[in-house]
Enzyme design. Structure first.
Site, short mmCIF file in Angstrom:
data_model
loop_
_atom_site.label_atom_id
_atom_site.label_comp_id
_atom_site.label_asym_id
_atom_site.label_seq_id
_atom_site.Cartn_x
_atom_site.Cartn_y
_atom_site.Cartn_z
N ASN A 150 0.89 -1.28 -0.24
CA ASN A 150 -0.01 0.02 0.02
C ASN A 150 0.87 1.20 0.05
O ASN A 150 0.45 2.14 -0.61
CB ASN A 150 -1.04 0.07 1.13
CG ASN A 150 -0.35 -0.12 2.44
OD1 ASN A 150 0.53 -0.66 2.60
ND2 ASN A 150 -0.76 0.63 3.62
N GLY A 226 1.94 -6.03 7.42
CA GLY A 226 1.08 -6.79 6.44
C GLY A 226 -0.23 -7.20 7.27
O GLY A 226 -0.72 -6.52 8.16
N THR A 230 -1.33 -13.22 8.01
CA THR A 230 0.06 -13.54 7.67
C THR A 230 0.94 -13.28 9.08
O THR A 230 1.95 -13.93 9.17
CB THR A 230 0.43 -12.62 6.64
OG1 THR A 230 -0.28 -12.73 5.51
CG2 THR A 230 1.80 -13.04 6.40
N GLU A 248 3.57 -5.24 12.51
CA GLU A 248 2.52 -4.24 12.12
C GLU A 248 1.66 -4.59 11.20
O GLU A 248 1.75 -4.84 10.04
CB GLU A 248 3.18 -2.84 11.71
CG GLU A 248 2.57 -1.55 11.84
CD GLU A 248 1.47 -1.39 10.69
OE1 GLU A 248 0.36 -1.83 10.77
OE2 GLU A 248 2.06 -0.72 9.62
N CYS A 282 -3.29 1.58 6.38
CA CYS A 282 -3.89 0.82 7.41
C CYS A 282 -4.29 1.80 8.60
O CYS A 282 -4.93 1.31 9.60
CB CYS A 282 -2.71 -0.12 8.00
SG CYS A 282 -1.10 0.99 8.58
N GLU A 460 7.56 0.31 15.97
CA GLU A 460 8.62 0.96 15.15
C GLU A 460 8.97 2.40 15.43
O GLU A 460 7.96 3.04 16.34
CB GLU A 460 8.16 0.50 13.65
CG GLU A 460 8.09 -0.54 13.30
CD GLU A 460 7.37 -0.99 11.96
OE1 GLU A 460 8.51 -1.59 11.11
OE2 GLU A 460 6.53 -0.37 11.63
#
Length: 479
Positions: A150, A226, A230, A248, A282, A460
């Protein structure tokens, strides 16, 4: 055009000669090929990183800083070409890539290039014991960085910049859907004289290339952005090897609007926070809760502004909404619109595919506003990740909080109010990694970023990223 892997400073074809089509979302056509790298390609990238680690980890902070800042400068020098490449790969407007994605990617390198020179060790004197303790922050070794489609270069550099700054070597995989700017970054790294093997980029599918990175026994840390499913798989694979993980993941973010807000600024920002990058961020506020006393006014004004957004080709300077990233993703978003209708949702505007003249096979969709009856419906609980938002009223602060927190995600939240006491109460109680009050997407790279619940683990940004990409070692000396 054939994109190649970047291993040991060289561009290489995949060992097994397997290739994937790379699509242009604006016209639905294949415009290139990318490697579908195998376990052997990942192993070669790892060996390259391993060989480079000893020298890179011993470089001075000033030297690492100089190289990262040089990469930043080269990105800025090539702003237009990178923005066009990002748009062609992702479908977003060129204007957005030019003002947000590429400048932020450059900022990531500059920020961490400077931050590493200020990342100090701690020391503690043990009074009465004639001893002193100090903490060494040492690079982990070879780390894996896996980024999404994205915000391709923006999030790719958000991971590799702190990893490199901390003295690690990297095996990185960009999304197979949007590989172009990571490939172009490889050329920039060579021009900036980044030593060979310090950064290695392998392209391919998550189930092959990504899996090989995650399950590699000597890649000691994984930074991944992602989907939640996953992320759960990565955690399961990595756990027996005790890898460090920064995940994240998804978001279903509430946008809570009280009647005492600054209305005009709220309305303008809410349109942006709903549909920026086609809603494929997101952090987008996809669940809008509005105080009942102003709900009808908001609904009318919001829909009017959304209807004025132009859906068009990404290269058109007047385009507000570009193409969605892929045909399959467009179909997924359309499926959710149908689910919402079947659940009793009312489409206030949008909901239809758009045909752009001259680009009839592109993946375009109207920005969609859906009025819902219950906050527990699927379209209000599951991540759609497209230009679709739900709206519904609330009657009290407690009700707004309950609905905001009643999802499995907890990435971000936006609160609109001029009541300071309410701001403090709700910011404390909202289950999210970041809360914006009377703004959205205002970022300071020094601050920690990440989610709670199914939105991930770890943080992060700033020194949090440098802490993740280093191991702390305590040294105790008695004197």
């Amino acid at each position: 055009m054939k994109i190649q892997n970047y291993i040991n400073g060289n561009f290489e074809n995949p060992i097994e000669n397997n290739w994937l089509d790379n699509y242009n979302p604006s016209n639905g056509e294949v415009y290139g090929l990318i490697p579908n790298s195998s376990k052997e390609d990942v192993e070669k990238a790892y060996e390259s990183a391993k060989s480079a680690f000893l020298e890179w980890s011993k470089t001075t902070l000033e030297e690492r800083s100089r190289i990262l800042i040089k990469i930043s400068e080269l990105l800025e020098d090539n702003l237009q070409s990178f923005a066009e490449a990002e748009s062609k790969d992702n479908g977003k407007p060129v204007s957005l890539a030019k003002t947000v994605d590429i400048p932020r990617a450059a900022s990531n390198f500059r920020f961490f290039g400077n931050a590493i020179t200020q990342f100090a060790s701690e020391s503690h004197e043990s009074v009465g014991q004639n001893a002193i303790n100090y903490t060494l922050r040492q690079p982990i070794g070879v780390v894996g960085c896996i980024s999404p489609w994205n915000l391709p270069l923006y999030l790719f550099t958000w991971k590799i910049a702190p990893a490199l700054a901390a003295g690690n070597c990297v095996v990185a995989k960009p999304s197979e859907i949007t590989p172009m700017t990571a490939y172009l970054l490889s050329e920039i790294c060579n021009k900036a004289a980044l030593p060979k093997g310090v950064l290695n980029i392998v392209h391919g599918l998550g189930k092959s290339t990504g899996q090989a990175i995650v399950e590699h026994p000597e890649i000691k840390a994984i930074s991944f952005t992602g989907g939640t499913a996953t992320g759960a798989h990565i955690a399961k694979v990595a756990a027996p090897m005790f890898k460090k993980l920064s995940l994240e993941l998804g978001g279903k973010n509430p946008n809570i609007i009280f009647a005492d807000c600054g209305y005009d600024e709220m309305l303008h920002t809410t349109v942006r926070s709903s549909f920026a990058n086609q809603g494929q961020i997101c952090l987008c506020g996809s669940r809008i809760f509005v105080e009942a006393s102003m709900y009808e006014k908001f609904k009318k004004d919001f829909v009017q502004k959304v209807q004025a957004l132009k859906v068009g080709h990404p290269s058109d300077e007047n385009t507000n909404i570009g193409a969605l990233v892929s045909k399959s993703h467009l179909e997924k978003v359309m499926d959710y619109i149908e689910i919402g209708k079947n659940e009793g949702g009312k489409i206030l505007c949008g909901g239809n595919k758009v045909t752009v003249k001259g680009f009839e096979n592109g993946y375009y969709l109207e920005p969609t506003v859906m009025e819902i009856r219950s906050d527990e419906c699927r379209v209000n609980q599951e991540e759609i990740f497209g230009p679709v938002v739900t709206i519904m009223p609330f009657n009290s602060e407690d009700e707004a909080l309950q609905m905001a927190n009643k999802v499995k995600y907890g990435l971000s939240a936006t609160l609109w109010t001029n009541d300071l006491k309410r701001t403090m109460r709700m910011s404390n109680q909202l289950q999210a990694g970041i809360v914006w009050v009377n703004t959205w997407m205002m970022r300071d790279l020094r601050t920690p970023f990440g989610g709670v619940k199914a939105s991930g683990v770890g943080r992060e940004g700033g020194f949090e990223a440098l802490r993740f990409f280093t191991e702390a070692k305590n040294v105790c000396i008695k004197y």
